[in-house]
Design a protein around this motif. Sequence first.
Motif, mmCIF file in Angstrom:
data_model
loop_
_atom_site.group_PDB
_atom_site.id
_atom_site.type_symbol
_atom_site.label_atom_id
_atom_site.label_comp_id
_atom_site.label_asym_id
_atom_site.label_seq_id
_atom_site.Cartn_x
_atom_site.Cartn_y
_atom_site.Cartn_z
ATOM 1 N N LEU A 453 0.940 -1.126 -0.388
ATOM 2 C CA LEU A 453 0.514 0.216 0.205
ATOM 3 C C LEU A 453 0.850 0.811 -0.045
ATOM 4 O O LEU A 453 0.043 1.889 -0.503
ATOM 5 N N GLU A 454 2.054 1.102 0.818
ATOM 6 C CA GLU A 454 2.922 2.302 0.821
ATOM 7 C C GLU A 454 3.902 2.548 -0.837
ATOM 8 O O GLU A 454 3.750 3.456 -0.795
ATOM 9 N N LYS A 455 3.822 1.535 -0.663
ATOM 10 C CA LYS A 455 5.402 1.346 -1.773
ATOM 11 C C LYS A 455 4.242 1.817 -3.906
ATOM 12 O O LYS A 455 4.434 2.741 -4.267
ATOM 13 N N MET A 456 3.141 1.327 -3.705
ATOM 14 C CA MET A 456 2.231 2.010 -4.649
ATOM 15 C C MET A 456 2.022 3.222 -5.426
ATOM 16 O O MET A 456 1.920 3.998 -5.731
ATOM 17 N N ASN A 457 2.440 4.262 -3.839
ATOM 18 C CA ASN A 457 2.487 5.518 -4.169
ATOM 19 C C ASN A 457 3.896 6.442 -4.751
ATOM 20 O O ASN A 457 3.967 7.092 -4.968
ATOM 21 N N LYS A 458 4.936 5.286 -4.511
ATOM 22 C CA LYS A 458 5.974 5.665 -4.462
ATOM 23 C C LYS A 458 6.149 5.400 -6.673
ATOM 24 O O LYS A 458 7.453 5.391 -7.088
ATOM 25 N N ILE A 459 5.703 4.683 -7.173
ATOM 26 C CA ILE A 459 5.963 3.710 -9.226
ATOM 27 C C ILE A 459 5.834 4.784 -10.064
ATOM 28 O O ILE A 459 5.048 5.594 -9.911
ATOM 29 N N ASP A 460 7.081 4.313 -10.764
ATOM 30 C CA ASP A 460 7.039 5.087 -11.684
ATOM 31 C C ASP A 460 6.357 4.563 -13.107
ATOM 32 O O ASP A 460 6.616 4.790 -13.669
ATOM 33 N N VAL A 461 6.578 3.562 -13.041
ATOM 34 C CA VAL A 461 6.399 2.638 -14.494
ATOM 35 C C VAL A 461 5.125 1.471 -14.497
ATOM 36 O O VAL A 461 5.400 0.738 -12.786
ATOM 37 N N VAL A 462 4.571 1.472 -14.804
ATOM 38 C CA VAL A 462 3.034 -0.524 -14.430
ATOM 39 C C VAL A 462 3.468 -0.787 -16.650
ATOM 40 O O VAL A 462 3.120 -0.276 -17.239
ATOM 41 N N ILE A 463 3.846 -2.199 -15.626
ATOM 42 C CA ILE A 463 3.296 -2.615 -16.846
ATOM 43 C C ILE A 463 2.970 -3.428 -16.996
ATOM 44 O O ILE A 463 1.830 -4.324 -15.824
ATOM 45 N N ILE A 464 2.569 -4.025 -17.820
ATOM 46 C CA ILE A 464 1.132 -4.328 -18.127
ATOM 47 C C ILE A 464 1.036 -5.719 -19.558
ATOM 48 O O ILE A 464 1.444 -5.251 -20.439
ATOM 49 N N ASP A 465 0.193 -6.635 -18.983
ATOM 50 C CA ASP A 465 0.624 -8.233 -19.628
ATOM 51 C C ASP A 465 -1.054 -7.548 -20.921
ATOM 52 O O ASP A 465 -1.833 -6.585 -20.805
ATOM 53 N N PHE A 618 4.149 -5.455 -22.196
ATOM 54 C CA PHE A 618 4.732 -7.311 -22.271
ATOM 55 C C PHE A 618 4.656 -8.095 -22.675
ATOM 56 O O PHE A 618 3.405 -8.613 -21.826
ATOM 57 N N THR A 619 4.768 -8.791 -23.708
ATOM 58 C CA THR A 619 3.162 -10.046 -23.981
ATOM 59 C C THR A 619 3.815 -11.255 -25.159
ATOM 60 O O THR A 619 5.190 -10.869 -25.249
ATOM 61 N N ALA A 656 17.046 -1.437 -12.047
ATOM 62 C CA ALA A 656 18.325 -0.784 -11.470
ATOM 63 C C ALA A 656 18.495 0.135 -12.261
ATOM 64 O O ALA A 656 20.022 1.183 -12.158
ATOM 65 N N GLU A 657 17.824 1.104 -13.088
ATOM 66 C CA GLU A 657 18.200 2.586 -13.330
ATOM 67 C C GLU A 657 17.257 3.508 -12.678
ATOM 68 O O GLU A 657 16.868 4.312 -12.994
ATOM 69 N N GLY A 658 17.153 3.047 -11.175
ATOM 70 C CA GLY A 658 16.391 3.486 -10.191
ATOM 71 C C GLY A 658 15.013 3.224 -10.159
ATOM 72 O O GLY A 658 14.216 4.156 -9.545
ATOM 73 N N LYS A 659 13.977 2.445 -11.251
ATOM 74 C CA LYS A 659 11.984 2.808 -10.696
ATOM 75 C C LYS A 659 11.718 2.001 -10.112
ATOM 76 O O LYS A 659 11.944 0.461 -10.081
ATOM 77 N N MET A 660 10.740 2.222 -9.951
ATOM 78 C CA MET A 660 9.745 1.754 -8.775
ATOM 79 C C MET A 660 8.429 0.970 -10.321
ATOM 80 O O MET A 660 7.884 1.533 -11.130
ATOM 81 N N VAL A 661 8.593 -0.401 -10.290
ATOM 82 C CA VAL A 661 7.765 -0.801 -11.233
ATOM 83 C C VAL A 661 6.731 -1.989 -10.906
ATOM 84 O O VAL A 661 6.863 -2.299 -9.911
ATOM 85 N N ALA A 662 4.935 -1.600 -10.905
ATOM 86 C CA ALA A 662 4.501 -2.453 -10.965
ATOM 87 C C ALA A 662 4.289 -3.157 -12.683
ATOM 88 O O ALA A 662 4.092 -2.113 -13.318
ATOM 89 N N MET A 663 3.422 -4.191 -12.216
ATOM 90 C CA MET A 663 3.229 -5.356 -12.695
ATOM 91 C C MET A 663 1.903 -5.860 -12.616
ATOM 92 O O MET A 663 1.921 -6.542 -12.016
ATOM 93 N N ALA A 664 1.847 -6.205 -13.675
ATOM 94 C CA ALA A 664 -0.271 -6.531 -14.048
ATOM 95 C C ALA A 664 -0.309 -7.587 -14.640
ATOM 96 O O ALA A 664 0.129 -7.201 -16.362
ATOM 97 N N GLY A 665 -0.712 -8.741 -14.150
ATOM 98 C CA GLY A 665 -0.709 -10.459 -14.646
ATOM 99 C C GLY A 665 -1.927 -11.117 -14.546
ATOM 100 O O GLY A 665 -2.197 -10.262 -13.043
ATOM 101 N N ASP A 666 -2.049 -12.122 -15.212
ATOM 102 C CA ASP A 666 -3.064 -12.535 -14.713
ATOM 103 C C ASP A 666 -3.121 -13.823 -14.680
ATOM 104 O O ASP A 666 -3.427 -15.268 -14.694
#
Length: 779
Positions: A453-465, A618-619, A656-666
């Motif tokens: 919940l705390e990290k979600m506030n800091k993400i920079d990139v959202v990766i989706i399937d 990403f697919t 590694a580039e310093g990005k906070m990444v969220a990944m959405a998939g199923d």
Amino acid sequence: MTHTYKITGKHQPSAHVHHQPNHLQSKPIAHHHEPGGGIYYCPMHCEGDKTYDKPGNCPVCGMDLLKQPVLHRATQFTCPMHPEIIKDQPGACPICGMDLVPLGVDLDAENHTYEDLLRKFKVAAVFTIPIFIIAMTEMVPNNPLFKLMELKYWNWVQFVFSLPVVFYATWMFFERAWKSIITWNLNMFTLIGIGAGVAWLFSIVSLLFPAAFPDQFKTHHGTVYVYFEAATVILTLVLLGQLLEARAHGKTNSAIKELLKLAPNTATRISADKAQTVSIDDIQKGDLLRVKPGEKIPVDSSIKTGEVTIDESMITGEPVPVEKKPGDKVSSGTINGNKTFVMVAEKLGSETLLSQIIEMVNTASRSKAPIQKLADKISGYFVPVVVLIALLTFSVWAKYGPDPAYVYAFVNAIAVLIIACPCALGLATPMSVMVGVGKGAKSGILIKNAESLEKMNKIDVVIIDKTGTVTEGKPSVEKIGSVNQDFTEKDVLERIVALNSSSEHPLAEATIRYGEENQVKVHPVSDFEAITGKGVIGKLEGAKLALGNQKLMEHVGAEISADLAEQVKSAQKLGKTVSYLSVGKLAVGYVVISDKIKASSAGAIRKLQEEGLQVMMFTGDNEDTARAVSDSLNLNGFKAQMLPEDKLNEIKKLQAEGKMVAMAGDGINDAPALSQADIGIAMGTGTDVAIESAAITLVKGDLNGIAKARLLSHKVMGNIKGNLFFALGYNVLGIPLAAGLLYPFFGILLSPMIAALAMSFSSVSVILNSLRLRAAKID
């Protein structure tokens, strides 16, 4: 979902994992029927998610353990008109014929603690008020009480009245203080116990040995100052604070309680054309259950007969009813529309979606956010520092204060101890987390722990399937193609259906449905194998078959003619998913499968981009299909033909580039990437493994949930920071005031009783601020 032909890695036979829509796999919920049974936890979360099986006090901070809300089924039934009638089974009252109702359904787990504190508070108030009146009348000229007897006797009256307050109503505070000292887990009760205890013991000594005190400690009546009123009023006000906190705790758990109330206690079971009302606990898998209009679905089931609309808003947060037909799944707690239907029970008890949601919310509510470490660290140093400040206050007032200097020194030192209690600091984070997690659950956002919940506030990139995340995940066959004169389109379809009959993937199901519609016979295959990221292979009548992407054709050494490659490429440019079929070493045909982009995807992606986030896809699908989908949604970028390890490595590069990444998939092969991402987001319509690997689950499987989760995270973190500011700011301001900083300038001193009142309400104010999250808009 991650592959060009997505039969491939998601559902491998060896994994024994089935694709179940709307299924959340988590720890089962405990059902407790015995008196006093249950799961208890500390509201301060001192030991993380540790729980206890008995009520009591937290061994670290001393707070009353709270009972975790659980699904508590009714085991007995009574008549609303004749309560003396108690039966073990539902039915009709033998006296008046009314339907029996469940007995003893307990949803208010905090009631017992609240009632116990309320009883003790009443006792404390009854005896504290007379003590306070006696003490205050000392300042009244011609005090009428002194006409009855002298002050020294009234002091003994105060002592007698203080005994029930100290040894019954608030004795628990001293027990907790003593435990905190011997374990050196110093906390708010350490300060309360020292402050109130010193005042009360000082008063006892002054009663018994008045001659031992210097004149500075004596009143003009010749008696030594006693502080029974300070001690009892402080203890009573702290008890009031605990009482108000217990009441507020019930409100912070309101979301869980609302979910608990969704579960009905009885159902109508059909057997031999007879309908019988039975307890939920008596339902077995495979039972036929009838659900009437307006009734709640009792257990997770599939519809057998009837086409209905189901209100799933209590689970998904979406207000629009969903149309269901025979074969479709329905979840426990959702509400039937205006038609009666019959369903087959599939999941019971802790297996149901509702039970798993409740367990996930309970677990997340008990978890610690990283920001809590700051509060814990401060609290660790806080109590010893406060004790030192209190000693310093006493020393300064004793040396430089006006007469009676020691009295001033004593009172101000106690005020410092009382006002500095760090209770509000300890509550600042867990209260916000508890309310925020509950708020998310009511909106179809299930949060596994406070850290996510705390990290979600800091993400920079959202990766989706793509499939099932961006698209609906309900694929349909658009075309079967053949480029070999020895194989008709029906021959190609027969072989595709034969291979896919061993797979449970949605794309496989689409081809099987298409085969049924075209009355294609299903032939058994041998040596079936799923090649991760490529496709599936097997043998039919001695011939080797392969179904999948170009990489699979290369893997099996199958030749692709120029004509076939051109036809496939044309379909892929339109955003279709295409798989080759090879027989032996020759690619002979293909299947074109289309999967509509969800209507909500474009708006959700745009909303995330407006917040400054990069959204990439990403697919495992081919380059042309991925580009078509990316262009239609205006994504920030995409990567195609990716294997599970490719997704994993790309996420590592971004991190590694310093990005906070969220990944959405199923899908199953999304699981490694979901685990690697800073925040893994699973579609609730996806597989169990994906959901287990994710930190956040979107019950509805809608990308809009990501935007909602981010907004919720932003509001929760803002609320936590506000709580910490109030708690720390209060102590920073309160301690100097209690120490008498304003006295040299304005002649103002802070009474220990006022300090106790302020300390109690500081905790309540933190809880009330946290409760504001319940009204927060995250849509």
